[in-house]
Write an enzyme that holds these catalytic residues in place. Structure first.
Site, short mmCIF file in Angstrom:
data_model
loop_
_atom_site.label_atom_id
_atom_site.label_comp_id
_atom_site.label_asym_id
_atom_site.label_seq_id
_atom_site.Cartn_x
_atom_site.Cartn_y
_atom_site.Cartn_z
N LYS A 175 0.87 -1.18 0.00
CA LYS A 175 0.00 0.00 0.00
C LYS A 175 0.91 1.23 0.00
CE LYS A 175 -1.93 2.94 1.95
NZ LYS A 175 -1.72 4.37 1.59
N GLU A 249 9.88 1.93 10.47
CA GLU A 249 10.83 3.04 10.36
C GLU A 249 10.02 4.33 10.39
OE1 GLU A 249 13.89 3.30 10.73
OE2 GLU A 249 14.41 1.18 10.66
N CYS A 283 13.42 11.72 6.42
CA CYS A 283 13.34 11.31 7.83
C CYS A 283 14.67 11.57 8.52
CB CYS A 283 12.97 9.85 7.93
SG CYS A 283 14.03 8.81 6.93
N GLU A 380 8.65 16.39 15.25
CA GLU A 380 9.19 16.44 13.89
C GLU A 380 8.44 17.48 13.05
OE1 GLU A 380 8.15 13.18 11.15
OE2 GLU A 380 10.28 13.00 10.72
P1 NAD Z 1 2.11 8.57 7.29
O1 NAD Z 1 2.35 7.84 8.56
O2 NAD Z 1 1.04 9.57 7.24
O3 NAD Z 1 1.78 7.53 6.12
C1 NAD Z 1 2.65 6.47 5.80
C2 NAD Z 1 1.85 5.37 5.11
O4 NAD Z 1 0.96 4.79 6.07
C3 NAD Z 1 0.98 5.87 3.96
O5 NAD Z 1 0.97 4.91 2.94
C4 NAD Z 1 -0.39 6.00 4.61
O6 NAD Z 1 -1.46 5.94 3.72
C5 NAD Z 1 -0.37 4.79 5.54
N1 NAD Z 1 -1.32 4.84 6.66
C6 NAD Z 1 -1.80 5.94 7.29
N2 NAD Z 1 -2.63 5.57 8.29
C7 NAD Z 1 -2.66 4.22 8.29
C8 NAD Z 1 -3.32 3.23 9.10
N3 NAD Z 1 -4.12 3.58 10.12
N4 NAD Z 1 -3.10 1.93 8.84
C9 NAD Z 1 -2.28 1.55 7.83
N5 NAD Z 1 -1.63 2.44 7.03
C10 NAD Z 1 -1.82 3.76 7.26
O7 NAD Z 1 3.52 9.20 6.86
P2 NAD Z 1 3.83 10.09 5.57
O8 NAD Z 1 3.33 11.48 5.79
O9 NAD Z 1 3.43 9.37 4.34
O10 NAD Z 1 5.44 10.11 5.60
C11 NAD Z 1 6.20 11.02 6.33
C12 NAD Z 1 6.72 10.37 7.59
O11 NAD Z 1 7.51 9.23 7.24
C13 NAD Z 1 7.65 11.26 8.38
O12 NAD Z 1 7.33 11.16 9.74
C14 NAD Z 1 9.03 10.69 8.12
O13 NAD Z 1 9.98 10.93 9.13
C15 NAD Z 1 8.72 9.24 7.97
N6 NAD Z 1 9.76 8.54 7.22
C16 NAD Z 1 10.59 7.70 7.90
C17 NAD Z 1 11.61 7.04 7.23
C18 NAD Z 1 12.52 6.10 7.95
O14 NAD Z 1 13.09 5.24 7.31
N7 NAD Z 1 12.68 6.22 9.26
C19 NAD Z 1 11.78 7.24 5.87
C20 NAD Z 1 10.92 8.11 5.20
C21 NAD Z 1 9.90 8.74 5.90
#
Ligand code: NAD
Length: 479
Positions: A175, A249, A283, A380
């Site tokens: 997804k 992550e 991130c 963040e």
């Molecule tokens: P997000 O948590 O909003 O979404 C991430 C994914 O999870 C998306 O595909 C979203 O649709 C899905 N999702 C959301 N709610 C869900 C639920 N209840 N159940 C299952 N899936 C769900 O994050 P984002 O805005 O897409 O990404 C930014 C974040 O990602 C930042 O916090 C960043 O630090 C983090 N990030 C971390 C890393 C790492 O490796 N540590 C790398 C890149 C980004």
């Protein structure tokens, strides 16, 4: 004229259309591109998981050479299509063309790396303590892996989950983020044409509820998630309740220490790259710049000069250094967070509310004299926003660095061997950078954080096998 792209799910080797559930526009030029996609529900998710379950056996029957060939083919096709994919990433997510190209090449190298790993899944053999018997250890597939990915690395993060999953014989339900679904669909098409069996990778589109629908399905063995801490916490709780293997992550509020003895030009470069490139949407971005008093004024002047030479603009323009934020909701969130800091009496040296920009653009923003207990320390801000913390010396710097609940990446700029050694031992983060930006990692080395930033085994490199395989111990006595 606006180009409209309508996307479909991909299940069991077939495209599956649905009613429009979400939209994404080019965040730099909304009239350029409109992407529409459907929203997966629980019935579709169950179908995708069943399809993946069926493919686990087919993948095993196909053998390791077929899987290695398919992964290598995906890598080659990504390279052959790099210009097309980079332009799509730039138009869909606002990432600069250079970064989009670099990320696509990195995804190609990841598939190539794991093509090799497919052939190197070496087990172990022991003599048993029982005379005549042997003990064999092998690394078997886990089964069906659910992958959930964010938008900020729309092709590399899917690559570093899907490639190792397949290399070690697992099937995938994936997804992607609704903000980067067109890029996901382009990758899915390349995967579908690679010779892998139908159902080896299935893609469900949609926003958070689609991810939830996927995880509500029975018969998922493992979940690999990258995204925000709030979503990660929900997923961990659900996985624990169902005894599922999980790898998360999540975010970070990463710190970079700049000691008085640092090479000033390099420290400025590390800071500007870490804090502002990719519009701060990494991130591993630098949010906290912890600077020794003795160098602080000179350092800030140099950072200001360097930032003023950067071009913020349309990411398709090769001369642009910083593109927009990925979507209006990201801009609203960051504007709210910065307003919160400004309302608490903090005034940015540049950027912030005083420098509004069109569409999803947000000006690089730097705060000075940030107190260690500021919200900036603990929350963040996923945009081009950072703060300078002035400190008296190394011990104070280290204390500030370790002063929040995250632990993804941390850096130090210094010429001192003593500070470097102390930093390597005592900084609390999964990735430590000496005289390098906090962002920017290699694809063949383990990736991940500590504390609230990560949970479960590391991703990438040879370390990826831990999550994507189940150890099987076989005792055998010939009769
Ligand atoms: P997000 O948590 O909003 O979404 C991430 C994914 O999870 C998306 O595909 C979203 O649709 C899905 N999702 C959301 N709610 C869900 C639920 N209840 N159940 C299952 N899936 C769900 O994050 P984002 O805005 O897409 O990404 C930014 C974040 O990602 C930042 O916090 C960043 O630090 C983090 N990030 C971390 C890393 C790492 O490796 N540590 C790398 C890149 C980004």
């Amino acid at each position: 004229m606006t180009e409209t792209i309508t996307l479909t799910h991909h299940i069991a080797g077939r495209e599956r259309a649905g009613a429009v559930g979400f939209e994404q526009r080019n965040p730099a030029a909304p009239d350029d591109l409109l992407i529409r996609g459907p929203q997966a529900d629980t019935a579709l998710a169950a179908e995708a998981v069943t399809s993946a379950r069926g493919a686990v056996a087919t993948l095993e029957a196909a053998g390791i050479e077929a899987r290695a060939d398919a992964l290598a083919r995906i890598g080659r096709t990504l390279v052959a299509n790099v210009d097309r994919l980079a332009l799509l990433i730039a138009r869909e997510t606002g990432k600069t063309l250079g970064d989009s190209r670099g990320e696509t090449m990195r995804a190609a190298r990841i598939f190539d790396f794991f093509a090799g790993e497919t052939l190197r899944n070496v087990g172990e053999r022991y003599d048993s303590t029982r005379p005549g018997a042997t003990v064999e250890v092998d690394y078997a597939p886990v089964g069906v892996v659910a992958a959930i990915t964010p938008w900020n690395f729309p092709i590399a993060i899917p690559a570093w989950k899907i490639a190792p999953a397949l290399a070690f014989g697992n099937a995938v339900v994936w997804k992607p983020s609704e903000i980067s679904s067109a890029t996901a669909a382009a990758l899915m098409e390349i995967i579908a044409d690679s010779g892998l069996p139908d159902g080896a990778v299935n893609m469900l589109l949609g926003a958070g509820p689609a991810g939830k629908a996927m995880l509500d399905a029975d018969d998922i063995d493992a979940i690999s998630f990258t995204g925000s801490q709030a979503t990660g916490d929900l997923i961990r709780a659900g996985a624990a309740a169902r005894s599922r293997r999980v790898q998360l992550e999540m975010g970070g509020v990463n710190g970079l220490i700049v000691m008085g003895d640092a090479d000033l030009d390099n420290a400025v470069e590390c800071t500007v790259n870490g804090a502002f490139f990719a519009a701060g949407q990494r991130c591993t971005a630098t949010s906290r710049i912890i600077v020794e008093h003795s160098i602080a004024d000179r350092f800030i002047d140099a950072v200001r000069a360097r930032v003023s030479a950067l071009k913020v603009g349309d990411p398709r323009d090769p001369a642009v250094h910083i593109g927009p934020l990925a979507a209006p909701r990201q801009k609203e969130l960051i504007a709210r967070q910065v307003a919160g800091l400004e309302n608490n009496g903090m005034k940015p040296l540049f950027g912030g509310a005083a420098q509004p920009l069109d569409h999803c653009f947000y000006a690089p923003t730097l705060f000075d004299h940030v107190p260690v207990d500021s919200q900036l320390t603990h929350e963040e801000i996923f945009g081009p926003v950072a703060g300078v913390y002035r400190v008296g010396g190394f011990e104070e710097a280290l204390q500030a660095l370790n002063g929040n609940r995250f632990g993804l990446s941390a850096g130090i700029c210094t010429r001192s061997l003593l500070y470097t050694e102390q930093f390597k031992r005592r900084a609390r983060a999964g990735m430590l950078m000496v005289n390098l930006p906090t962002a920017g990692v290699d694809y063949h080395a383990p990736f991940g954080g500590t504390a609230a930033s990560s949970y479960g085994p590391r991703e990438q490199g040879r370390a990826a096998r831990t999550f994507y395989t189940a150890i099987r111990t076989v005792y055998q006595k010939p009769l």
